[in-house]
Design an enzyme around this catalytic site. Structure first.
Site, PDB file in Angstrom:
ATOM      1  N   ARG A  27       0.822  -1.215   0.000  1.00 25.43           N
ATOM      2  CA  ARG A  27       0.000   0.000   0.000  1.00 25.43           C
ATOM      3  C   ARG A  27       0.858   1.268   0.000  1.00 25.43           C
ATOM      4  O   ARG A  27       0.356   2.348  -0.276  1.00 25.43           O
ATOM      5  CB  ARG A  27      -0.909   0.013   1.246  1.00 25.43           C
ATOM      6  CG  ARG A  27      -1.918  -1.103   1.248  1.00 25.43           C
ATOM      7  CD  ARG A  27      -2.580  -1.247   2.603  1.00 25.43           C
ATOM      8  NE  ARG A  27      -3.430  -0.112   2.931  1.00 25.43           N
ATOM      9  CZ  ARG A  27      -4.713  -0.038   2.632  1.00 25.43           C
ATOM     10  NH1 ARG A  27      -5.299  -1.026   1.977  1.00 25.43           N
ATOM     11  NH2 ARG A  27      -5.421   1.016   2.981  1.00 25.43           N
ATOM     12  N   GLU A 482      -0.316   6.312 -20.397  1.00 25.18           N
ATOM     13  CA  GLU A 482      -0.141   5.248 -19.408  1.00 25.18           C
ATOM     14  C   GLU A 482       1.323   4.786 -19.384  1.00 25.18           C
ATOM     15  O   GLU A 482       1.893   4.546 -18.313  1.00 25.18           O
ATOM     16  CB  GLU A 482      -1.102   4.091 -19.726  1.00 25.18           C
ATOM     17  CG  GLU A 482      -0.983   2.870 -18.847  1.00 25.18           C
ATOM     18  CD  GLU A 482      -1.170   3.141 -17.357  1.00 25.18           C
ATOM     19  OE1 GLU A 482      -1.588   4.233 -16.965  1.00 25.18           O
ATOM     20  OE2 GLU A 482      -0.850   2.225 -16.577  1.00 25.18           O
TER      21      GLU A 482
END
Ligand code: AGP
Length: 609
Positions: A27, A482
């Protein structure tokens, strides 16, 4: 973003907490800590800056206890430092871990300072532990103290709290940040997500907004936002403890890049018949809702936003449905005007991105009736708060850089284009074509992966560069965006994407021998235009790196490097070319020795604004 783990058991919970933190590392974090109530009913705490392994080295078997909380911190208020790491403790009595941001922390800090509380950190979190302590001093009941403290907090939080006054108790609360309760036998747990607890349980309760949970070894009691006891459904996770293991791969990112053929297959499974898309895949009542839809509004962040940008080309060109796409953090603060009968589509890997959730809430307040989440996490807030949902089946994505979540979002968007388009211009034949092409996509993706060695051969040309340009046209422009995001995110090379036609309007001035220019050139009607733009780069001494469809016939020379891609239908090209750009970013970052799965300053699940 910050990760929370907590446990109340009969055994020593420190190993469980540390393993949970390790599983939450993806995370993103900069420091970690653990606190337990030890055998003498005292609070013991260890914190450290850096990785969970640094914390573990400090712990080195010195701490044990049957009730505890642990945390990985991603700095927002206060620099990464031991004194700012969680758990925070008040007067040796209450320990707390927090994910989220307390917006009125300065005001609370001033008031608490007047009451004699001392602050040892620069965090917004410390006010919470003092607030709870204040009420615990009155009530001597941890649950009651937490419940009385919460109304003073403005902002978002997931909390885990323990006190030396009640050694066998753990209280948790959530508002705006995810938190799950894990159910064991004679032991219970909390965590930011299920991955943290898979070694100890597969049974979970997903707390709802405003819930407070009271955990002891014997029971879990949940109170809703109004203070009433509620029964929340218990979900059995199908993930095994090693579903989030790295296996033979050096990094999660590489594993996830290579999982894409499987992830795409799984996302298509049970969603398509021989020639058509099942409307039911989007949820109960989808067919009736889709019959009324006249426009699509997509809102997302980061990589998911790029998927939305590609989707816009498809909605408008194939289904002839007007489509707008906007970054969630902008949409939520605008006064957008949406056409009647608009389908509001959110895209998110995690389903917990604060900006996307807020944009969804905003859309509802301005009268949007029909909402659809395209998401990778079934129990996420986004899925729960949306009317319809299509779950991508990418499986857990651990690398902070999103890869398989992106390509499966593209698949999901094509399913939606086919389903909505069937009702209009696209018709059954168009739908049949999309479904047929989607079936070929896993194989096309395998073919792209087989070019890995060729992509690696380009690495030396990027490893020492400070900047790079990415070019594309049509759907390949967001693909280039991207690719640029992937490169900057994990290799820290500054990369920008442009629609190739825009070069001459400014960015061409940047082109020189030190600026590698990457172009994505599938075999479509825009190739000739793109080719001319590439000549403009060549003429200015730029070095080109072109991923080109075999049929384009681009030839390599000293300053033009070409990787030939097997001929691909234009509709499938965004997935195929994205895979190649993912590999490029990955290998460049590896050559620079970067922290691939946990790039600096970034978090996987962005649960704060
Ligand atoms: C992708 O590589 C990024 N880490 C990031 O841009 C991400 O896509 C963004 O934060 C949105 O996350 P979500 O898909 O979970 O909502």
């Amino acid at each position: 973003m910050c990760g929370i783990v907590g446990a109340v058991a009969q055994r020593d919970v420190v190993p469980i907490l540390v393993e949970g933190l390790r599983r939450l590392e993806y995370r993103g974090y900069d420091s970690a800590g653990v606190a337990v109530i030890d055998g003498d009913a005292h609070l013991a705490r260890t914190r450290s800056v850096g990785k969970v392994r640094d914390l573990e080295a400090r712990l080195d078997g010195h701490m044990a206890g049957a009730t505890g909380i642990a945390h990985t911190r991603w700095a927002t208020h206060g620099r990464p430092a031991t004194e700012n790491a969680h758990p925070h403790i008040c007067r040796k009595t209450v320990a707390l871990v927090h994910n989220g941001i307390i917006e009125n922390h300065e005001e609370l800090r001033r008031a608490q300072t007047k009451l004699g509380f001392e602050f040892t950190s620069d965090t917004d979190t410390e006010v919470i532990v003092h607030e709870i302590y204040r009420h615990l001093a009155d009530t001597h009941d941890l649950l009651e103290a937490v419940r009385r403290a919460l109304p003073a907090l403005r902002g978002a939080y997931a909390l885990g709290v323990i006190t030396s006054e009640a050694p066998g108790r753990l209280v948790a609360a959530r508002r705006g940040c995810p938190l799950v309760v894990g159910l064991g036998i004679g032991e219970h747990f909390i965590a930011s997500d299920v991955a943290a607890l898979l070694p100890v349980t597969q049974r979970f309760i997903f707390l709802e907004e405003g819930d407070v949970a009271d955990l002891t070894r014997e029971r879990v009691t949940i109170y809703d936002a109004s203070g009433q006891i509620v029964e929340r459904p218990v979900k059995q996770s199908e993930l095994s403890a090693d579903a989030v293991a790295r296996g033979e791969y050096r990094h999660y990112m590489l594993k996830e890049i290579y999982e894409q053929p499987r992830a795409i297959t799984d996302t298509l499974t049970n969603r398509i018949g021989l020639h058509h898309v099942y409307d039911e895949a989007f949820g109960t009542g989808a067919a009736a809702i889709f019959d009324t839809i006249e426009a699509v509004q997509i809102v997302a962040c980061g990589t998911s936003y790029h998927a939305g940008l590609i989707g816009r080309y498809w909605f408008e060109a194939l289904a002839e449905i007007p489509c707008s796409v906007e970054v969630a953090s902008e949409f939520r603060y605008r006064r957008p005007r949406l056409a009647p009968h608009t389908l509001f589509v959110t895209l998110s890997q995690s389903g917990e991105t604060a900006d996307t959730l807020a944009a969804l809430a905003h859309a509802k307040t301005i009268g949007v009736e029909h909402t659809l989440a395209i998401c990778n996490v079934p129990e996420s807030a986004l899925v729960r708060q949306s009317g319809l949902a299509l779950l991508t089946q990418a499986g857990p994505e651990i690398g902070v850089a999103s890869t398989k979540a992106f390509t499966t979002q593209l698949v999901a968007l094509l399913l939606l284009v086919a389903s909505l388009g069937r009702r209009g211009h696209l018709g059954g034949d168009g739908e049949r074509r999309i479904v047929g092409l989607l079936r070929t996509l896993p194989v096309l993706t395998e073919q792209a992966l087989s070019l890995d060695a060729a992509v690696q051969s380009w690495v030396p040309a990027f490893a020492n560069k400070q900047h790079a340009l990415f070019l594309g046209r049509g759907t390949q422009y967001p693909v280039a965006m991207e690719g640029a995001l992937k490169l900057k995110e994990i290799s820290y090379i500054h990369a920008e994407a442009y629609p190739a036609g825009e070069l001459k309007h400014g960015p061409l001035a940047l082109v020189d021998a030190d600026m590698p220019v990457v172009a994505v050139a599938p075999g479509n009607e825009l190739f000739e235009k793109l080719h001319s733009n590439l000549q403009e780069v060549r003429a200015r001494g730029g070095e080109l790196f072109v991923f080109a469809d075999a049929k384009n016939g681009i030839t390599a020379d000293e300053r033009t490097h070409v990787i030939t891609v097997p001929p691909t239908d234009d509709l499938m090209a965004p997935v195929v070319y994205t895979v190649l750009l993912q590999l490029l970013a990955y290998h460049v970052a590896v050559s620079k020795g970067a922290d691939i799965d946990q790039p600096r300053n970034l978090a996987k699940s962005v649960t704060v604004e």
